[in-house]
Design a protein around this motif. Structure first.
Motif, short mmCIF file in Angstrom:
data_model
loop_
_atom_site.label_atom_id
_atom_site.label_comp_id
_atom_site.label_asym_id
_atom_site.label_seq_id
_atom_site.Cartn_x
_atom_site.Cartn_y
_atom_site.Cartn_z
N GLU A 1 0.83 -1.20 0.00
CA GLU A 1 0.00 0.00 0.00
C GLU A 1 0.87 1.25 0.00
N ARG A 2 1.95 1.25 0.80
CA ARG A 2 2.83 2.41 0.85
C ARG A 2 3.54 2.62 -0.48
N GLU B 1 2.07 9.40 -5.79
CA GLU B 1 2.60 10.73 -5.50
C GLU B 1 3.67 11.13 -6.51
N GLU C 1 2.38 1.77 -3.44
CA GLU C 1 1.39 2.29 -4.38
C GLU C 1 1.12 3.77 -4.12
N GLU C 2 1.05 4.17 -2.84
CA GLU C 2 0.85 5.58 -2.52
C GLU C 2 2.03 6.43 -2.99
#
Length: 211
Positions: free
Chosen positions: A137-138, A145, A140-141
């Motif tokens: 998840e991190r 960004e 992908e975030e």
């Protein structure tokens, strides 16, 4: 403790009690399956020849009800083929009747340790899976960004190119009309297609008004 002989079953349960362990007992596969569904056991001590089936038939039931339960086979059938079948079926240990109490206690001790290892392994694996999901998840975030930042940089670079081009136009153009027309032409290259017509119309109105 699963054994159809009440004397053997009572003796094993009594010995487990002296070792400080809680226990339950059954005399058949059906009774054992009901016990396994009722509560989680650390280990199961199983005879092979039971009134309603074979003791090895309980091993899949144990794995389904409680994958951490460690099965130990206790039987008078000591044929090599039986031992091989028992190990292939997934039994943790194989003990012969009449059982030596020291060997029995050692087997119980190993089974308890193995139970703890299985639980720790599954717990750590679960934590690893959760950490991997959080990391994904991190990532992908962070990627989202970065993509957003790259789009902003492209827009800034496009604006800077337009300003530089307009500056060069102003150096070679001699009239306000020429500078204004070149400015609209440069800006229209940065606008979406549906805005270009509006830009041209505004430019034409400006020139008509100036004239």
């Amino acid at each position: 403790v699963v054994d159809d002989d009440p004397v053997v079953r009572t003796a094993i349960c009594a010995f487990l009690g002296t070792l400080g362990h809680s226990y339950a007992n059954a005399s058949s596969c059906k009774e054992a399956a009901a016990q396994l569904d009722a509560m989680p056991f650390t280990s199961a001590i199983i005879d092979l020849n039971l009134p309603d089936g074979h003791g090895l038939d309980l091993l899949p039931v144990i794995r389904k009800a409680n994958p951490w339960c460690v099965p130990i086979i206790l039987t008078a059938d000591i044929r090599p083929a039986t031992i091989v079948d028992t190990m292939r079926a997934g039994a943790f240990d194989f003990l012969m009747k009449p059982v030596d109490l020291m060997s029995f206690e050692a087997s119980i001790f190993r089974a308890l340790n193995h139970h703890s290892l299985l639980r720790d392994r599954d717990r750590l694996y679960g934590e690893l899976c959760r950490e991997r999901e959080l990391l994904q998840e991190r990532v992908e975030e962070a990627n989202a960004e970065l993509r957003s930042h790259a789009v902003r940089i492209e827009r800034i670079n496009a604006h800077q190119d337009t300003l530089l081009q307009m500056n060069r136009v102003s150096e070679v153009a001699y009239t306000e009309e020429e500078v204004f027309r070149c400015m609209f032409e440069r800006l229209s290259q940065q606008l979406p297609l549906h805005c270009m017509a509006l830009s041209t119309a505004l430019s034409d109105e400006y020139f008509i008004a100036a004239m």
